[in-house]
Design a protein around this motif. Sequence first.
Motif, PDB file in Angstrom:
ATOM      1  N   GLU A  31      10.412  30.484 -11.636  1.00 49.51           N
ATOM      2  CA  GLU A  31       9.020  30.727 -11.876  1.00 49.51           C
ATOM      3  C   GLU A  31       8.525  31.293 -10.470  1.00 49.51           C
ATOM      4  O   GLU A  31       8.984  30.989  -9.580  1.00 49.51           O
ATOM      5  N   ILE A  32       7.462  32.126 -10.655  1.00 53.72           N
ATOM      6  CA  ILE A  32       6.764  32.366  -9.403  1.00 53.72           C
ATOM      7  C   ILE A  32       5.976  31.291  -8.900  1.00 53.72           C
ATOM      8  O   ILE A  32       4.994  30.677  -9.862  1.00 53.72           O
ATOM      9  N   ILE A  33       6.006  30.795  -7.615  1.00 50.67           N
ATOM     10  CA  ILE A  33       4.965  30.006  -7.139  1.00 50.67           C
ATOM     11  C   ILE A  33       3.867  30.321  -6.401  1.00 50.67           C
ATOM     12  O   ILE A  33       2.675  29.798  -6.626  1.00 50.67           O
ATOM     13  N   ASP A  34       3.961  31.360  -5.686  1.00 49.39           N
ATOM     14  CA  ASP A  34       2.964  31.932  -4.982  1.00 49.39           C
ATOM     15  C   ASP A  34       3.133  33.369  -4.622  1.00 49.39           C
ATOM     16  O   ASP A  34       4.460  33.869  -4.737  1.00 49.39           O
ATOM     17  N   THR A  35       2.287  34.170  -4.385  1.00 52.33           N
ATOM     18  CA  THR A  35       2.378  35.523  -3.893  1.00 52.33           C
ATOM     19  C   THR A  35       1.534  35.567  -2.578  1.00 52.33           C
ATOM     20  O   THR A  35       0.385  35.300  -2.276  1.00 52.33           O
ATOM     21  N   VAL A  36       2.300  35.913  -1.282  1.00 51.35           N
ATOM     22  CA  VAL A  36       1.541  35.634  -0.066  1.00 51.35           C
ATOM     23  C   VAL A  36       1.326  37.102   0.489  1.00 51.35           C
ATOM     24  O   VAL A  36       2.307  37.879   0.564  1.00 51.35           O
ATOM     25  N   LEU A  91       1.394  38.169   4.473  1.00 51.88           N
ATOM     26  CA  LEU A  91       1.307  37.541   5.812  1.00 51.88           C
ATOM     27  C   LEU A  91       0.267  38.026   6.789  1.00 51.88           C
ATOM     28  O   LEU A  91      -0.113  37.382   7.553  1.00 51.88           O
ATOM     29  N   GLU A  92      -0.016  39.161   6.350  1.00 46.06           N
ATOM     30  CA  GLU A  92      -1.226  39.975   7.331  1.00 46.06           C
ATOM     31  C   GLU A  92      -2.344  39.471   7.220  1.00 46.06           C
ATOM     32  O   GLU A  92      -3.364  39.688   7.916  1.00 46.06           O
ATOM     33  N   ARG A  93      -2.588  38.728   6.176  1.00 43.99           N
ATOM     34  CA  ARG A  93      -3.978  38.086   5.822  1.00 43.99           C
ATOM     35  C   ARG A  93      -4.202  36.937   5.928  1.00 43.99           C
ATOM     36  O   ARG A  93      -4.204  36.284   4.393  1.00 43.99           O
ATOM     37  N   ALA A  94      -3.936  36.000   6.872  1.00 45.82           N
ATOM     38  CA  ALA A  94      -4.109  34.408   6.591  1.00 45.82           C
ATOM     39  C   ALA A  94      -3.485  33.954   5.484  1.00 45.82           C
ATOM     40  O   ALA A  94      -4.245  33.536   4.740  1.00 45.82           O
ATOM     41  N   PRO A  95      -2.249  33.918   5.602  1.00 49.69           N
ATOM     42  CA  PRO A  95      -1.503  33.695   4.635  1.00 49.69           C
ATOM     43  C   PRO A  95      -1.928  31.997   3.904  1.00 49.69           C
ATOM     44  O   PRO A  95      -2.043  31.206   4.689  1.00 49.69           O
ATOM     45  N   VAL A  96      -2.009  32.056   2.846  1.00 52.69           N
ATOM     46  CA  VAL A  96      -2.085  30.511   2.088  1.00 52.69           C
ATOM     47  C   VAL A  96      -1.023  30.309   0.933  1.00 52.69           C
ATOM     48  O   VAL A  96      -0.668  31.343   0.283  1.00 52.69           O
ATOM     49  N   PHE A  97      -0.751  29.190   0.707  1.00 48.13           N
ATOM     50  CA  PHE A  97       0.298  28.860  -0.299  1.00 48.13           C
ATOM     51  C   PHE A  97      -0.218  27.771  -1.139  1.00 48.13           C
ATOM     52  O   PHE A  97       0.379  26.623  -1.200  1.00 48.13           O
ATOM     53  N   PRO A  98      -1.038  28.110  -1.956  1.00 46.01           N
ATOM     54  CA  PRO A  98      -1.806  27.141  -2.908  1.00 46.01           C
ATOM     55  C   PRO A  98      -0.937  26.354  -3.981  1.00 46.01           C
ATOM     56  O   PRO A  98      -0.728  25.255  -3.993  1.00 46.01           O
ATOM     57  N   GLY A  99       0.234  27.350  -4.386  1.00 43.72           N
ATOM     58  CA  GLY A  99       1.122  26.728  -5.469  1.00 43.72           C
ATOM     59  C   GLY A  99       2.038  25.774  -4.515  1.00 43.72           C
ATOM     60  O   GLY A  99       2.465  24.783  -5.109  1.00 43.72           O
ATOM     61  N   LEU A 100       2.629  26.235  -3.579  1.00 40.64           N
ATOM     62  CA  LEU A 100       3.582  25.528  -2.976  1.00 40.64           C
ATOM     63  C   LEU A 100       3.181  24.102  -2.414  1.00 40.64           C
ATOM     64  O   LEU A 100       3.617  23.217  -2.512  1.00 40.64           O
TER      65      LEU A 100
END
Length: 384
Positions: A262-267, A269-278
Motif C-alpha cells: 500500500e502507499i503510505i505517503d507521497t513526499v 522533500l523540497e517543500r518541508a516534507p511531512v509524513f502524515p500517514g507514516l
Amino acid sequence: MVVGRPTVYDVAERAGVSIATVSFAFRRPDKVRTETRDMVLRVARELGYVPSGSARNLARGRTGVLGLHLFDLLVESAPPVETGLNAGGDPAGSTTPPGLTDLAELDLDVDLISWDAEEDVRRSAPRTFPLYVDEIQRGFVLECKRAGTAVLLSTGGLGASEIADTAGQVDGLAILPGPTVTASLGSVSSTLPVAVLSSPLGDAHHVLADNAGGERMLVEHFVEVHGVSTFGWIDAPAGFDTDERRTAFFDAVASHPGASAEIIDTVELERAPVFPGLSARAGAGSLPEAVLCATDQIALAALDVLHARGVAVPRDVRLAGFDGIQAAGMSSPPLTTVRQPMELMGRIAAHLLLNDPGDGSARRSVRVEVGLRVGGSCGCAVSP
C-alpha cells in the motif's frame, strides 16, 4: 616589441614564417619540418604565446565546451524533517537554518576571516547535500577532462530560456530533468546534441538506470531473506525514475502469493516534507512489516520520523531506499538501498555527446544495471 597578449601574427613575424606554419607547429607538428617547428616553438616561448583553443574551435564553428544543466544541484538548507524538532533541536515550527552567508557583508581585509563552525558542520554533512547530481557531475567532468573538453555548468533554471542560454554556449548539452524538461528540450535538441539523464523524454540521447530491476531486488530480498509479507510504499511526486520504481514495486509484491502493498505517503522533500500517514501508523502501532521508499532522501527523512516517534528500525519496521547516495551508508542504522552508478551515468552522457556527429543520426538510449546494497535497516547484520 610585442605590446599586450602576443598573437599568432606576432610569432609568425618574429619567426619569419606564415601563420599557417605557426598553427601547424602546434596542431599538426608532423606536417612541419623539425627545425622549423623547433624555431616556431622557441619564438612562441620567448614571446609568451599560447594558442587559443577557443579561437580555433570558433573558427570551426564549435566552442570546444560541453554543457551540464542540473536542475536540483543547489540546496540552500537542509530539508526540514517532520520529527517534532528542527535541525537545531528546537520545537517544530521554528525557522529553518539561515541561508548562505552574504560575502558582500564580510570584511575581507581582516587578518583572519571568521566562520560559523556549527553552520559549516551542518552544510558539510552528507544529509544536508545528498543529491546524486554531485556524482553525475563528477563523472561528466572526468570524461570531458579525459577528452580535453571544457565543461560549462548551469544550475537552477527551470524554464526553456535558461536552457537555451546554456545551449548557445556549448557544442552539446546534458540535462538532469526538471518539471519543464519537455518544453526545454524542444527548444534546443534541434540545434545541438542533447543527452537526458534519468528520463526518456525528448529527441535526445538518454542515460537511464534499471529502476525496475532494482525494485525487484529489494522486494525479493525482503521476502526471501526476512519473510516480509506486508509492505508500505512512500512515494515521490511523478517523475520517470519514481514512476518506474513504484510500478515495479507493486508488481514485484503482487508476484508473491500472500504479500500485500500500500502507499503510505507521497513526499516532496523540497517543500518541508511531512509524513502524515507514516506518523499516524507509527502512533497507532499499525505499520507494515517493511517500508520501501522511492529515494534514499525520502528513506532517510522517514527514518528520522520513525526515530522521533520511538519506532526502532529494523526491530519494529524494516526500511529501504533507492539510489545509493553517500548519506545512506552513514545513517543509523545504515540504509538498505539500491545503488545506481551515478558517476558512470555522467561519464556515459558526456561520451555520447563527445561522439555525436551532430546530424541527429546517432541518438542512443543506454540503460545501466544497478546493485543491491544491504545495510542494517532491513534487518541484516552488517559488519562495521
